[in-house]
Design a protein around this motif. Structure first.
Motif, mmCIF file in Angstrom:
data_model
loop_
_atom_site.group_PDB
_atom_site.id
_atom_site.type_symbol
_atom_site.label_atom_id
_atom_site.label_comp_id
_atom_site.label_asym_id
_atom_site.label_seq_id
_atom_site.Cartn_x
_atom_site.Cartn_y
_atom_site.Cartn_z
ATOM 1 N N ARG A 21 20.921 -6.706 26.106
ATOM 2 C CA ARG A 21 21.183 -5.165 25.846
ATOM 3 C C ARG A 21 20.154 -4.512 25.480
ATOM 4 O O ARG A 21 19.979 -3.232 25.928
ATOM 5 C CB ARG A 21 22.642 -5.512 24.777
ATOM 6 C CG ARG A 21 22.970 -3.898 24.580
ATOM 7 C CD ARG A 21 24.001 -3.805 23.484
ATOM 8 N NE ARG A 21 25.291 -4.419 23.972
ATOM 9 C CZ ARG A 21 26.236 -4.301 23.129
ATOM 10 N NH1 ARG A 21 26.278 -3.484 22.044
ATOM 11 N NH2 ARG A 21 27.447 -5.348 23.375
ATOM 12 N N GLU A 89 19.632 -6.213 14.770
ATOM 13 C CA GLU A 89 20.227 -4.980 15.629
ATOM 14 C C GLU A 89 20.218 -3.632 14.991
ATOM 15 O O GLU A 89 19.533 -2.884 15.544
ATOM 16 C CB GLU A 89 21.872 -5.261 15.642
ATOM 17 C CG GLU A 89 22.133 -4.953 17.077
ATOM 18 C CD GLU A 89 23.734 -5.091 17.053
ATOM 19 O OE1 GLU A 89 24.261 -5.767 16.196
ATOM 20 O OE2 GLU A 89 24.167 -4.841 18.289
ATOM 21 N N ASN A 145 37.839 4.013 20.578
ATOM 22 C CA ASN A 145 36.593 2.943 20.211
ATOM 23 C C ASN A 145 36.156 2.177 21.475
ATOM 24 O O ASN A 145 35.044 1.731 21.338
ATOM 25 C CB ASN A 145 37.060 2.002 19.025
ATOM 26 C CG ASN A 145 35.910 1.191 18.452
ATOM 27 O OD1 ASN A 145 36.095 -0.090 18.562
ATOM 28 N ND2 ASN A 145 34.728 1.945 18.089
ATOM 29 N N ASP A 148 31.974 3.322 23.764
ATOM 30 C CA ASP A 148 30.769 2.783 23.164
ATOM 31 C C ASP A 148 29.997 2.584 24.074
ATOM 32 O O ASP A 148 29.721 1.651 25.115
ATOM 33 C CB ASP A 148 31.406 1.641 22.330
ATOM 34 C CG ASP A 148 30.099 0.541 21.890
ATOM 35 O OD1 ASP A 148 28.944 1.054 21.958
ATOM 36 O OD2 ASP A 148 30.414 -0.579 21.450
ATOM 37 N N ASP A 192 32.876 5.960 13.844
ATOM 38 C CA ASP A 192 31.871 5.269 14.892
ATOM 39 C C ASP A 192 31.381 6.360 15.866
ATOM 40 O O ASP A 192 30.294 7.155 15.635
ATOM 41 C CB ASP A 192 32.790 4.065 15.364
ATOM 42 C CG ASP A 192 31.855 3.189 16.198
ATOM 43 O OD1 ASP A 192 30.511 3.209 16.176
ATOM 44 O OD2 ASP A 192 32.445 1.965 16.832
ATOM 45 N N ASP A 295 33.647 -1.400 15.805
ATOM 46 C CA ASP A 295 33.248 -3.078 15.921
ATOM 47 C C ASP A 295 32.265 -3.190 14.775
ATOM 48 O O ASP A 295 32.305 -4.048 14.004
ATOM 49 C CB ASP A 295 32.943 -3.241 17.008
ATOM 50 C CG ASP A 295 32.904 -4.919 17.214
ATOM 51 O OD1 ASP A 295 33.825 -5.385 17.599
ATOM 52 O OD2 ASP A 295 31.745 -5.470 17.114
ATOM 53 N N LEU A 296 31.343 -2.474 14.709
ATOM 54 C CA LEU A 296 30.021 -2.574 13.735
ATOM 55 C C LEU A 296 30.679 -2.372 12.305
ATOM 56 O O LEU A 296 30.115 -3.186 11.474
ATOM 57 C CB LEU A 296 28.877 -1.700 14.143
ATOM 58 C CG LEU A 296 27.819 -1.664 13.272
ATOM 59 C CD1 LEU A 296 27.255 -3.103 13.214
ATOM 60 C CD2 LEU A 296 26.694 -0.759 13.620
ATOM 61 N N ARG A 299 32.154 -5.624 11.569
ATOM 62 C CA ARG A 299 31.284 -6.525 11.175
ATOM 63 C C ARG A 299 30.788 -6.077 9.591
ATOM 64 O O ARG A 299 30.537 -7.196 8.820
ATOM 65 C CB ARG A 299 30.294 -6.647 12.225
ATOM 66 C CG ARG A 299 30.728 -7.147 13.545
ATOM 67 C CD ARG A 299 29.617 -6.874 14.545
ATOM 68 N NE ARG A 299 28.455 -7.429 14.270
ATOM 69 C CZ ARG A 299 27.164 -7.041 14.742
ATOM 70 N NH1 ARG A 299 27.310 -6.168 15.834
ATOM 71 N NH2 ARG A 299 26.042 -7.827 14.349
ATOM 72 N N LYS A 331 34.576 -6.260 20.127
ATOM 73 C CA LYS A 331 33.537 -6.036 20.870
ATOM 74 C C LYS A 331 32.519 -7.072 20.456
ATOM 75 O O LYS A 331 31.290 -7.106 20.857
ATOM 76 C CB LYS A 331 32.899 -4.765 21.130
ATOM 77 C CG LYS A 331 33.870 -3.902 21.833
ATOM 78 C CD LYS A 331 33.360 -2.561 21.945
ATOM 79 C CE LYS A 331 33.706 -1.752 20.617
ATOM 80 N NZ LYS A 331 33.126 -0.236 20.726
HETATM 81 O O1 LIG Z 1 30.661 -0.206 16.513
HETATM 82 P P1 LIG Z 1 31.109 -0.235 18.035
HETATM 83 O O2 LIG Z 1 30.752 1.226 18.646
HETATM 84 O O3 LIG Z 1 32.751 -0.119 18.179
HETATM 85 O O4 LIG Z 1 30.580 -1.328 18.576
HETATM 86 C C1 LIG Z 1 29.048 -1.733 18.652
HETATM 87 C C2 LIG Z 1 28.607 -2.632 19.285
HETATM 88 O O5 LIG Z 1 28.693 -2.291 20.934
HETATM 89 O O6 LIG Z 1 27.566 -3.431 19.247
HETATM 90 C C3 LIG Z 1 27.567 -4.655 18.378
HETATM 91 C C4 LIG Z 1 26.876 -5.528 19.215
HETATM 92 O O7 LIG Z 1 25.662 -5.359 19.543
HETATM 93 C C5 LIG Z 1 28.933 -4.711 18.417
HETATM 94 O O8 LIG Z 1 29.279 -4.688 17.026
HETATM 95 C C6 LIG Z 1 29.668 -4.250 19.398
HETATM 96 O O9 LIG Z 1 29.563 -4.801 20.572
#
Ligand SMILES: O=P(O)(O)OC[C@@]1(O)O[C@H](CO)[C@@H](O)[C@@H]1O
Length: 364
Positions: A21, A89, A145, A148, A192, A295-296, A299, A331
């Motif tokens: 990526r 990242e 969401n 992205d 986001d 997603d981020l 996390r 994701k």
């Molecule tokens: O936070 P978002 O926009 O929903 O997703 C962010 C993202 O595309 O990047 C990260 C992986 O690189 C993951 O957390 C997810 O795939």
């Protein structure tokens, strides 16, 4: 405690982000803006670094001390895929901004390298649909969401898979119950992506303010470009202009102080929310509810660890200073709070449910 995720397993999801990526993103950024030889050379150097050791921030970077406190002294000089995935990242995006001169003294200072992609998305945005029920607005914000751009760069030609009906976890009833507890209070929304995700977030905020279900909305966005499509204050203004009557009401609510936009440095930190500074803790602690989008943020909320999917959400997020809801399409591999039968059924259909952006959840 589950182990922190790193990216050193070839073929794994985090490895793919760093080694596939990120190079693809550098190529897209290089093509989208007419950078001169200096900036192009810096982008090439960053690309060349990906299989090697993590390099330092640009000399004289104003936030060098901040990054040292966030771990750069520990990680710079080590291979990218041996440090926490979340850290690597996030630092990559900060280095990308150095490469394009975003913080530099030259002509590219303050120019968002992702603006061309964000603008294309905004141009294609359909006008908002008026009169949606609150639950429909919540779902629009949730599925928004999928918008992205970083994820789409990896998804390639195939694009996003069809979204799956039904959520892997749905505690929307719990979300409304928290919001309606006591007198209307402050709602924090940790935004986001810009454009197609931010628009439904704004429509939801407008509706909750108009219905007096909340007294105030505090929207957290990123202080600088991040993860390609993440919303910054400039993206909020652009989106308000596209939001029709709701945009006008929110514009006024900003003037009245009922709709507040914050761009806290920690929103771009490479760290879990568990490490948030005191002022941010106070913000979240003052809210009836905080909604974490995407997603981020998920996390970061669950500390980006290899949790068993059945680990209770409340256990992992217990440190948070107030009620916190997650609205996220899946994701990346991290997930908690699912029941065993759900995990078994999803696993029986293959592992991609965790990373394909086809499944979603609402957890409180
Ligand atoms: O936070 P978002 O926009 O929903 O997703 C962010 C993202 O595309 O990047 C990260 C992986 O690189 C993951 O957390 C997810 O795939």
């Amino acid at each position: 405690m589950a182990d922190v995720i790193v990216s050193n397993v070839p073929g794994s999801f985090p490895w793919g982000v760093l080694h596939e990526r990120h190079p693809a993103l550098i190529a897209r950024v290089r093509d989208a803006t007419p950078y001169g030889p200096g900036r192009r050379g810096a982008l090439d150097a960053l690309l060349g670094e990906i299989d090697g050791a993590i390099g330092p921030l640009a000399p004289g970077a104003a936030d060098r001390g901040v990054w040292e406190a966030w771990g750069s002294e520990k990680y710079v000089g080590r291979p990218w895929d041996e440090v926490p995935f979340l850290w690597a990242e996030s630092y990559f995006y900060r280095r990308l901004l150095d490469a394009v001169g975003y913080f530099g003294p030259g002509p590219w200072r303050g120019i968002d390298p992702f603006a061309p992609f964000k603008a294309a998305e905004l141009d294609g945005l359909a006008p908002p649909v008026a009169g949606l029920e609150e639950q429909a607005l919540l779902h629009a914000s949730l599925w928004g969401n999928r918008a992205d751009l970083g994820f789409r760069i990896s998804a390639g030609e195939a694009g996003l898979g069809e979204r799956v009906t039904g959520l892997v976890a749905d505690d929307s009833a719990g979300l409304w119950a928290v919001l309606d507890r006591g007198a209307p209070g402050r709602l924090c929304v940790v935004a986001d992506n810009a454009g197609p995700e931010l628009l439904p977030d704004l429509l939801l905020a407008d509706q909750l303010l108009a219905a007096h279900r909340v007294s105030e909305v505090l929207l957290h966005v990123k202080p600088y470009p991040y993860y390609v499509s993440d919303a910054t204050p400039a993206d909020v203004i652009a989106c308000l202009r596209r939001a029709g009557e709701a945009g006008k009401r929110l514009w006024q609510a900003m003037a009245d102080g009922r709709f507040i936009v914050r761009a806290h440095p920690f929103s771009c930190a490479p760290l879990p929310y568990q490490d948030m500074p005191d002022d941010l803790r106070a913000d979240f602690g003052s809210a009836t509810l905080t909604i974490m989008k995407g997603d981020l943020n998920y996390r970061r909320l669950v500390c980006d660890r290899h949790w068993a999917a059945t680990t209770p959400y409340a256990t992992v997020t217990g440190y948070f200073p107030g009620p916190v809801a997650a609205l996220r399409t899946l994701k990346s591999e991290v997930v908690v709070g699912l029941d065993e039968a759900t995990v078994a059924a999803l696993d029986a259909g293959g592992q991609s449910w965790r990373t394909a952006g086809t499944h979603a959840l609402i957890q409180v």
